[in-house]
Design an enzyme around this catalytic site. Structure first.
Site, PDB file in Angstrom:
ATOM      1  N   TYR A  51       1.566  -1.985 -17.210  1.00  0.00           N
ATOM      2  CA  TYR A  51       1.645  -1.810 -15.767  1.00  0.00           C
ATOM      3  C   TYR A  51       1.956  -3.129 -15.062  1.00  0.00           C
ATOM      4  CZ  TYR A  51       0.288  -1.150 -10.923  1.00  0.00           C
ATOM      5  OH  TYR A  51       0.300  -1.115  -9.554  1.00  0.00           O
ATOM      6  N   GLY A  58       1.771   0.974  -8.331  1.00  0.00           N
ATOM      7  CA  GLY A  58       1.099   2.102  -7.699  1.00  0.00           C
ATOM      8  C   GLY A  58       1.622   3.422  -8.231  1.00  0.00           C
ATOM      9  N   HIS A  81       5.224  -6.530   0.414  1.00  0.00           N
ATOM     10  CA  HIS A  81       3.846  -6.360   0.861  1.00  0.00           C
ATOM     11  C   HIS A  81       3.405  -7.443   1.859  1.00  0.00           C
ATOM     12  CE1 HIS A  81       3.776  -3.359  -2.209  1.00  0.00           C
ATOM     13  NE2 HIS A  81       2.495  -3.093  -2.015  1.00  0.00           N
ATOM     14  N   ASN A 193      -3.166  -8.809  -6.574  1.00  0.00           N
ATOM     15  CA  ASN A 193      -4.081  -7.769  -7.030  1.00  0.00           C
ATOM     16  C   ASN A 193      -5.488  -8.331  -7.194  1.00  0.00           C
ATOM     17  OD1 ASN A 193      -3.569  -5.249  -9.613  1.00  0.00           O
ATOM     18  ND2 ASN A 193      -3.726  -5.054  -7.432  1.00  0.00           N
ATOM     19  N   ARG A 294     -44.480 -11.420  18.050  1.00  0.00           N
ATOM     20  CA  ARG A 294     -45.514 -11.253  17.029  1.00  0.00           C
ATOM     21  C   ARG A 294     -44.947 -10.833  15.672  1.00  0.00           C
ATOM     22  NH1 ARG A 294     -49.203  -6.339  17.046  1.00  0.00           N
ATOM     23  NH2 ARG A 294     -48.544  -6.200  19.208  1.00  0.00           N
TER      24      ARG A 294
END
Length: 525
Positions: A51, A58, A81, A193, A294
């Site tokens: 891949y 994708g 991108h 990635n 408090r």
């Protein structure tokens, strides 16, 4: 000099690189590992379908890419991108992203040529910072869009921050004779990635959240002083019977800060052993303070614990291999999966955001107590040191504090549960981690404003009582330091510039370091 690679990069290391501009050097052993990893990938990837090397990305991974186009494929990925929008992130955040990506790649499981990490180190050391935009990443296949802009810088394109301006990358590279990165096998995908945008921003958030926590502890201490609160609510004996780490840490810090205060009262002295009190049926003073005074240890304790846990998780992510696939030269295999998914960081950022909002709410309630004379029965309305009705004191800035806390409350809806499938439903569960980190940063920035307003009010209260000499030595040191940038005032004048100065002081200083508070074990330094 901070070594990167071959060791765990800590929050302290990260702070030194970002805030002290410590130069980095790359571990020789880690570079050797990167070389071995690259050579393994080069040999292993022949005649196999892997891949992102010889496939599309994708949902287009079903398409094989011919050998003569695989290098251009990486450039296509980077350029396509680089589609971020919105405002450019501040340069500090962009540098944090760069450091985070470098550290992940230095783990030696990304199949990159060592030129990649050497170029990243050069950019960091020369303060040449990639220009990255706020909108884009969904945090599932990593912070693809934000990291694409980082990769765009590496190949000599896009823009960078340099010398306090955004400039074309190519021009800055020519000035320093920097050669753009050459793609060897999968450098494009390896840079894009990963979770380094959300992680880098997340590390900054944790550092700043620690400062906020330290400031609200000291603000709570001074506020308790000026109202003459009792000491038992931060006592060892009260808190130790509820054995939460954060609660007891906060209580210990408050005891250290207030150890020599002449304003904090002893319940034993005033309510247990006083002859005068035995004759009264109605007490002018409250027997117990309001919860915002408090219950400081119980409110801030969980915030301390949340910050501590976020540091552990996000530091683990910083030191992780978070791209896909993982190139494992030691086991002679390449493993495909989802280490780029950002849920770890996204969830921690949401928790940190909620905790920070609660911190700002505590500050606003303490502020309101000081400003409301019907509650405190000690100060004039709005701690007005001038003429009532004619002057307005801190009335105007209260509106700013309230509206800012309201924004924090709205921003606190979690991103972690807000997944929108995209990428042809390939990314059908996403983390929105960078969104989570950026919104958390906004909440943190807002909270510095609220705490600055509280500090301005507290100082006016100290001067109304003329009690600075009775403060503890440590709170008096803070009083003196901040009065230098925010002097006492009586007449009405615009306060926005002074507010900005106090906020900036808070963002860049740590009060517990400033006053040399004795931090209990577990403190974030």
């Amino acid at each position: 000099m901070t070594e990167v690679g071959g060791r765990i990069l800590s929050l302290k290391d990260f702070s030194q690189i970002l805030f002290e501009e410590s130069e980095i050097e790359l571990s020789t052993a880690a570079l050797e590992k990167i070389d071995k990893n690259f050579e393994f990938l080069k040999q292993f990837s022949t005649e196999k379908v892997i891949y992102g090397i010889n496939t599309g990305f994708g949902p287009m991974a079903q398409y094989r890419i011919s050998d003569d186009r695989t290098l251009q494929l990486q450039y296509n990925l980077i350029r396509s991108h680089s589609s971020g929008s919105g405002k450019p992130l501040p340069s500090l955040l962009c540098k944090a992203v760069t450091v985070a990506r470098l550290n992940s790649l230095m783990q030696g499981y990304s199949g990159i040529h060592k030129e990649t990490v050497e170029l990243l180190a050069t950019l960091i050391n020369k303060n040449i910072v990639p220009c990255i935009y706020e909108h884009g990443g969904v945090g599932a296949s990593g912070d693809l869009v934000q990291l694409a802009h980082l990769a765009l810088t590496l190949i000599g394109e896009g823009e960078v921050y340099f010398e306090n301006a955004i400039q074309p990358t190519a021009e800055v590279f020519r000035r320093f004779n920097i050669q753009p990165l050459n793609i060897h096998i999968r450098e494009g995908l390896a840079v894009l990635n990963g979770t380094s945008a959300m992680t880098g921003i997340g590390m900054i958030n944790i550092l700043q959240a620690n400062k906020l926590l330290h400031w609200i502890i000291i603000l709570s201490a001074i506020t308790n002083e000026v109202v003459g609160a009792y000491s038992d609510h931060f006592s060892y004996e009260l808190n130790i019977v509820k054995p939460h780490k954060g609660q007891n840490w906060v209580a210990a810090v408050m005891r250290d800060i207030l150890s020599d205060s002449k304003l904090i009262r002893s319940r034993r002295e005033h309510l247990y052993e006083s002859d005068a009190i035995r004759q009264k049926e109605i007490f002018e003073d409250k027997v117990q303070e309001y919860y915002s005074l408090r219950c400081v240890t119980q409110i801030l304790g969980p915030i301390f614990d949340t910050i501590q846990h976020a540091e552990k998780i996000v530091t683990d992510e910083l030191n992780s291999v978070n791209d896909n696939p993982v190139v494992d030269h030691e086991n002679h295999n390449i493993f495909h999966g989802g280490n780029f998914h950002g849920d770890y960081v996204s969830l921690e950022m949401d928790k940190l955001k909620i905790a920070t909002t609660k911190l700002s709410m505590l500050s606003e309630r303490q502020l309101n107590y000081l400003l409301n004379d019907k509650l405190n029965q000690k100060f004039p309305p709005f701690v007005n040191l001038g003429v009532l009705g004619y002057n307005f004191g801190m009335q105007g800035v209260q509106f700013t504090a309230v509206s800012t806390v309201a924004e924090n409350q709205t921003l606190s809806f979690p991103m972690y549960v807000h997944s929108i499938p995209n990428n042809n439903d390939n990314q059908d569960m996403v983390s929105m981690g960078t969104n989570a980190a950026l919104i958390t940063k906004k909440v943190i920035d807002n909270s510095f404003e609220v705490l600055a307003i509280q500090m301005m009010t507290v100082l006016q209260a100290v001067d109304y009582l003329n009690c600075s000499a009775q403060l503890s030595s440590k709170t008096n040191a803070v009083y003196t330091a901040i009065r230098k940038i925010f002097p006492k005032f009586i007449n009405d004048m615009p306060r926005y510039k002074e507010l900005a100065k106090v906020k900036n002081y808070f963002e860049t200083s740590d009060p517990l370091m400033l006053i040399n508070a004795e931090l209990p074990a577990g403190a974030n330094n």
